[in-house]
Design a protein around this motif. Sequence first.
Motif, PDB file in Angstrom:
ATOM      1  N   ALA A  61       0.848  -1.190   0.000  1.00  0.00           N
ATOM      2  CA  ALA A  61       0.000   0.000   0.000  1.00  0.00           C
ATOM      3  C   ALA A  61       0.885   1.242   0.000  1.00  0.00           C
ATOM      4  CB  ALA A  61      -0.906   0.001   1.222  1.00  0.00           C
ATOM      5  N   VAL A  62       0.702   2.095  -1.003  1.00  0.00           N
ATOM      6  CA  VAL A  62       1.438   3.357  -1.066  1.00  0.00           C
ATOM      7  C   VAL A  62       0.580   4.420  -0.386  1.00  0.00           C
ATOM      8  CG1 VAL A  62       2.403   5.135  -2.563  1.00  0.00           C
ATOM      9  CG2 VAL A  62       2.640   2.723  -3.173  1.00  0.00           C
ATOM     10  N   ASP A  63       1.067   4.943   0.721  1.00  0.00           N
ATOM     11  CA  ASP A  63       0.329   5.939   1.491  1.00  0.00           C
ATOM     12  C   ASP A  63       0.852   7.329   1.155  1.00  0.00           C
ATOM     13  OD1 ASP A  63      -1.260   4.061   2.960  1.00  0.00           O
ATOM     14  OD2 ASP A  63       0.536   3.581   4.109  1.00  0.00           O
ATOM     15  N   ASP A  64      -0.075   8.206   0.813  1.00  0.00           N
ATOM     16  CA  ASP A  64       0.254   9.577   0.420  1.00  0.00           C
ATOM     17  C   ASP A  64      -0.301  10.509   1.491  1.00  0.00           C
ATOM     18  OD1 ASP A  64       1.022  11.763  -1.015  1.00  0.00           O
ATOM     19  OD2 ASP A  64       0.200  11.060  -2.915  1.00  0.00           O
ATOM     20  N   PHE A  65       0.591  11.176   2.233  1.00  0.00           N
ATOM     21  CA  PHE A  65       0.181  12.034   3.345  1.00  0.00           C
ATOM     22  C   PHE A  65       0.423  13.509   3.024  1.00  0.00           C
ATOM     23  CE2 PHE A  65       1.684   8.070   5.297  1.00  0.00           C
ATOM     24  CZ  PHE A  65       0.623   7.731   6.117  1.00  0.00           C
ATOM     25  N   LEU A  66      -0.472  14.333   3.500  1.00  0.00           N
ATOM     26  CA  LEU A  66      -0.213  15.768   3.609  1.00  0.00           C
ATOM     27  C   LEU A  66      -0.101  16.040   5.097  1.00  0.00           C
ATOM     28  CD1 LEU A  66      -0.055  18.591   2.244  1.00  0.00           C
ATOM     29  CD2 LEU A  66      -2.491  18.812   2.747  1.00  0.00           C
ATOM     30  N   VAL A  67       1.054  16.574   5.522  1.00  0.00           N
ATOM     31  CA  VAL A  67       1.300  16.714   6.958  1.00  0.00           C
ATOM     32  C   VAL A  67       1.714  18.145   7.298  1.00  0.00           C
ATOM     33  CG1 VAL A  67       2.023  14.298   7.106  1.00  0.00           C
ATOM     34  CG2 VAL A  67       3.761  16.091   6.836  1.00  0.00           C
ATOM     35  N   ASP A  68       1.509  18.465   8.561  1.00  0.00           N
ATOM     36  CA  ASP A  68       1.958  19.735   9.137  1.00  0.00           C
ATOM     37  C   ASP A  68       3.076  19.393  10.115  1.00  0.00           C
ATOM     38  OD1 ASP A  68       2.282  22.183  10.320  1.00  0.00           O
ATOM     39  OD2 ASP A  68       0.408  22.126  11.447  1.00  0.00           O
ATOM     40  N   ALA A  69       4.283  19.810   9.812  1.00  0.00           N
ATOM     41  CA  ALA A  69       5.437  19.475  10.642  1.00  0.00           C
ATOM     42  C   ALA A  69       6.003  20.736  11.281  1.00  0.00           C
ATOM     43  CB  ALA A  69       6.511  18.791   9.797  1.00  0.00           C
ATOM     44  N   PRO A  70       6.756  20.576  12.362  1.00  0.00           N
ATOM     45  CA  PRO A  70       7.394  21.744  12.984  1.00  0.00           C
ATOM     46  C   PRO A  70       8.289  22.471  11.981  1.00  0.00           C
ATOM     47  CG  PRO A  70       7.509  19.846  14.441  1.00  0.00           C
ATOM     48  CD  PRO A  70       6.985  19.333  13.126  1.00  0.00           C
ATOM     49  N   GLU A  71       8.349  23.793  12.098  1.00  0.00           N
ATOM     50  CA  GLU A  71       9.124  24.607  11.160  1.00  0.00           C
ATOM     51  C   GLU A  71      10.593  24.190  11.120  1.00  0.00           C
ATOM     52  OE1 GLU A  71       8.376  26.869   9.039  1.00  0.00           O
ATOM     53  OE2 GLU A  71       6.316  27.453   9.501  1.00  0.00           O
ATOM     54  N   THR A  72      11.095  23.703  12.239  1.00  0.00           N
ATOM     55  CA  THR A  72      12.530  23.366  12.320  1.00  0.00           C
ATOM     56  C   THR A  72      12.852  21.993  11.751  1.00  0.00           C
ATOM     57  OG1 THR A  72      12.178  22.511  14.562  1.00  0.00           O
ATOM     58  CG2 THR A  72      12.853  24.829  14.345  1.00  0.00           C
ATOM     59  N   MET A  73      11.851  21.215  11.415  1.00  0.00           N
ATOM     60  CA  MET A  73      12.083  19.850  10.955  1.00  0.00           C
ATOM     61  C   MET A  73      12.614  19.859   9.531  1.00  0.00           C
ATOM     62  SD  MET A  73       9.517  16.629  11.441  1.00  0.00           S
ATOM     63  CE  MET A  73      10.198  15.000  11.701  1.00  0.00           C
ATOM     64  N   THR A  74      13.628  19.023   9.282  1.00  0.00           N
ATOM     65  CA  THR A  74      14.254  18.961   7.965  1.00  0.00           C
ATOM     66  C   THR A  74      13.742  17.764   7.164  1.00  0.00           C
ATOM     67  OG1 THR A  74      16.089  17.592   8.729  1.00  0.00           O
ATOM     68  CG2 THR A  74      16.343  20.001   8.918  1.00  0.00           C
ATOM     69  N   GLU A  75      14.084  17.762   5.889  1.00  0.00           N
ATOM     70  CA  GLU A  75      13.692  16.653   5.015  1.00  0.00           C
ATOM     71  C   GLU A  75      14.296  15.344   5.492  1.00  0.00           C
ATOM     72  OE1 GLU A  75      14.559  15.285   0.412  1.00  0.00           O
ATOM     73  OE2 GLU A  75      14.194  17.408   0.828  1.00  0.00           O
ATOM     74  N   SER A  76      15.567  15.365   5.879  1.00  0.00           N
ATOM     75  CA  SER A  76      16.232  14.137   6.331  1.00  0.00           C
ATOM     76  C   SER A  76      15.599  13.604   7.606  1.00  0.00           C
ATOM     77  CB  SER A  76      17.728  14.383   6.540  1.00  0.00           C
ATOM     78  OG  SER A  76      17.929  15.405   7.507  1.00  0.00           O
ATOM     79  N   GLU A  77      15.157  14.500   8.483  1.00  0.00           N
ATOM     80  CA  GLU A  77      14.503  14.053   9.715  1.00  0.00           C
ATOM     81  C   GLU A  77      13.152  13.411   9.414  1.00  0.00           C
ATOM     82  OE1 GLU A  77      16.221  17.181  13.063  1.00  0.00           O
ATOM     83  OE2 GLU A  77      14.563  17.792  11.757  1.00  0.00           O
ATOM     84  N   LEU A  78      12.422  13.962   8.451  1.00  0.00           N
ATOM     85  CA  LEU A  78      11.153  13.358   8.058  1.00  0.00           C
ATOM     86  C   LEU A  78      11.379  11.973   7.464  1.00  0.00           C
ATOM     87  CD1 LEU A  78       8.839  16.069   6.422  1.00  0.00           C
ATOM     88  CD2 LEU A  78       8.269  14.511   8.303  1.00  0.00           C
ATOM     89  N   LEU A  79      12.378  11.852   6.599  1.00  0.00           N
ATOM     90  CA  LEU A  79      12.686  10.555   5.990  1.00  0.00           C
ATOM     91  C   LEU A  79      13.061   9.527   7.063  1.00  0.00           C
ATOM     92  CD1 LEU A  79      14.732  11.705   2.863  1.00  0.00           C
ATOM     93  CD2 LEU A  79      12.526  10.509   2.850  1.00  0.00           C
ATOM     94  N   ALA A  80      13.824   9.971   8.050  1.00  0.00           N
ATOM     95  CA  ALA A  80      14.223   9.060   9.128  1.00  0.00           C
ATOM     96  C   ALA A  80      13.007   8.607   9.924  1.00  0.00           C
ATOM     97  CB  ALA A  80      15.239   9.744  10.041  1.00  0.00           C
ATOM     98  N   SER A  81      12.065   9.517  10.155  1.00  0.00           N
ATOM     99  CA  SER A  81      10.854   9.174  10.898  1.00  0.00           C
ATOM    100  C   SER A  81      10.006   8.176  10.121  1.00  0.00           C
ATOM    101  CB  SER A  81      10.066  10.450  11.190  1.00  0.00           C
ATOM    102  OG  SER A  81       8.929  10.160  11.974  1.00  0.00           O
ATOM    103  N   VAL A  82       9.933   8.358   8.804  1.00  0.00           N
ATOM    104  CA  VAL A  82       9.180   7.413   7.968  1.00  0.00           C
ATOM    105  C   VAL A  82       9.838   6.040   8.002  1.00  0.00           C
ATOM    106  CG1 VAL A  82       8.488   6.871   5.598  1.00  0.00           C
ATOM    107  CG2 VAL A  82       8.231   9.198   6.462  1.00  0.00           C
ATOM    108  N   ALA A  83      11.155   6.001   7.880  1.00  0.00           N
ATOM    109  CA  ALA A  83      11.871   4.726   7.895  1.00  0.00           C
ATOM    110  C   ALA A  83      11.687   4.014   9.238  1.00  0.00           C
ATOM    111  CB  ALA A  83      13.355   4.959   7.621  1.00  0.00           C
ATOM    112  N   LYS A  84      11.702   4.772  10.334  1.00  0.00           N
ATOM    113  CA  LYS A  84      11.497   4.182  11.659  1.00  0.00           C
ATOM    114  C   LYS A  84      10.097   3.588  11.782  1.00  0.00           C
ATOM    115  CE  LYS A  84      12.162   5.195  16.560  1.00  0.00           C
ATOM    116  NZ  LYS A  84      12.555   6.226  17.558  1.00  0.00           N
ATOM    117  N   GLY A  85       9.133   4.173  11.018  1.00  0.00           N
ATOM    118  CA  GLY A  85       7.764   3.661  11.032  1.00  0.00           C
ATOM    119  C   GLY A  85       7.530   2.562  10.003  1.00  0.00           C
ATOM    120  N   ARG A  86       8.626   1.970   9.470  1.00  0.00           N
ATOM    121  CA  ARG A  86       8.574   0.857   8.511  1.00  0.00           C
ATOM    122  C   ARG A  86       8.055   1.281   7.138  1.00  0.00           C
ATOM    123  NH1 ARG A  86       6.053  -4.129  12.179  1.00  0.00           N
ATOM    124  NH2 ARG A  86       7.646  -4.074  13.824  1.00  0.00           N
TER     125      ARG A  86
END
Length: 347
Positions: free
Chosen positions: A43-68
């Motif tokens: 299943a390909v999940d497509d999200f629109l999210v509101d993230a903290p202003e200080t959050m970077t692209e690499s941090e988002l990718l790491a969070s996704v990877a941690k969530g499998r």
Amino acid sequence: MALWRIRATVDDRPGYLSVLTASLALRSVNILAVQVHTTEAGAVDDFLVDAPETMTESELLASVAKGRGRDAFVARAEAQGLVDQPTRALALAGRLVHESDTLAEALVALLDATEVRWRPDPLLARPGYEAVRMILADPAGGSFEVLRAAPAFTPAEYARAQALIELSGAMLRRQEGQTTLLLPDGAELTLRAATIDDLDAVRDLHAGSSAASLQRRYLSGAPTDARLVQLLEPPGHGRTLLALAGDRVVAMGNLLAEGDLGEVAILVDDDWQRRGIGTALLRRLYAYAEQGDFAALIAHTAADNVAMLRTLRRLGGGAADRDGTLVSVTLPIAGHRAGKETPAAFG
């Protein structure tokens, strides 16, 4: 507020989506919208999210990877991303109805494409899609090559694009049936085939017609809405044509079929009568009958409808068969034998 778009593949197993959403929540990422695209890989999940202003692209990718989440894609999003996909698709379809030459632009918006290239050769490649490219047949001829570097196209997106292509094709077919009628006084009307969407406009035509005009057309009072629907979508190989001044229907011509015989009838708005509109509609209905398997057309009208009887004679109508105040005129179709039985009125 920082809007991001995230797309990731998740194993289609119970609880796996919740693991991904929990991982995002731990980083104070708020999910505003989600779409699920079913693929062979999961299943390909497509999200629109509101993230903290200080959050970077690499941090988002790491969070996704941690969530499998696998094969993740993240990108900054604009405010229009808050519009859900069905609403956006409907808006694009509505624009395409009114501006039929905007198909390429609609595909870019629908698919968030990097580029759409039109090719004159429809056989450039078979319609279909791969990760970064989609091929679609252009209803007007040729083909579209839709390009997007990331994320990879999904079956759901291809189905949406095909639906837009089909809508464009339907609109083109409708426009091809349109002609412009120039009246002797310089006024221009559009002649085209009717659809059920014209019900309100045709109802207005009848509401604005005099009792005498309705009597000559229907040999009785005004038709019901159910009858108007039947006239707009005649069964078999019948046909209904409209004459429009702008968006207003000012005349309607009907050809109702029964076997190889057809009944024709015309209603023209009182203010537009005696200007050649009825004749133009009858000529086009006769031409349509010539292309089909009709042996003859029959017109039933009131004996005092001099204009209609004159028009029928000009089109080659035979002797009039009078029954009281009702006159029936037969129009033989070239290439067919005359002498067919005159059908009863179709109601």
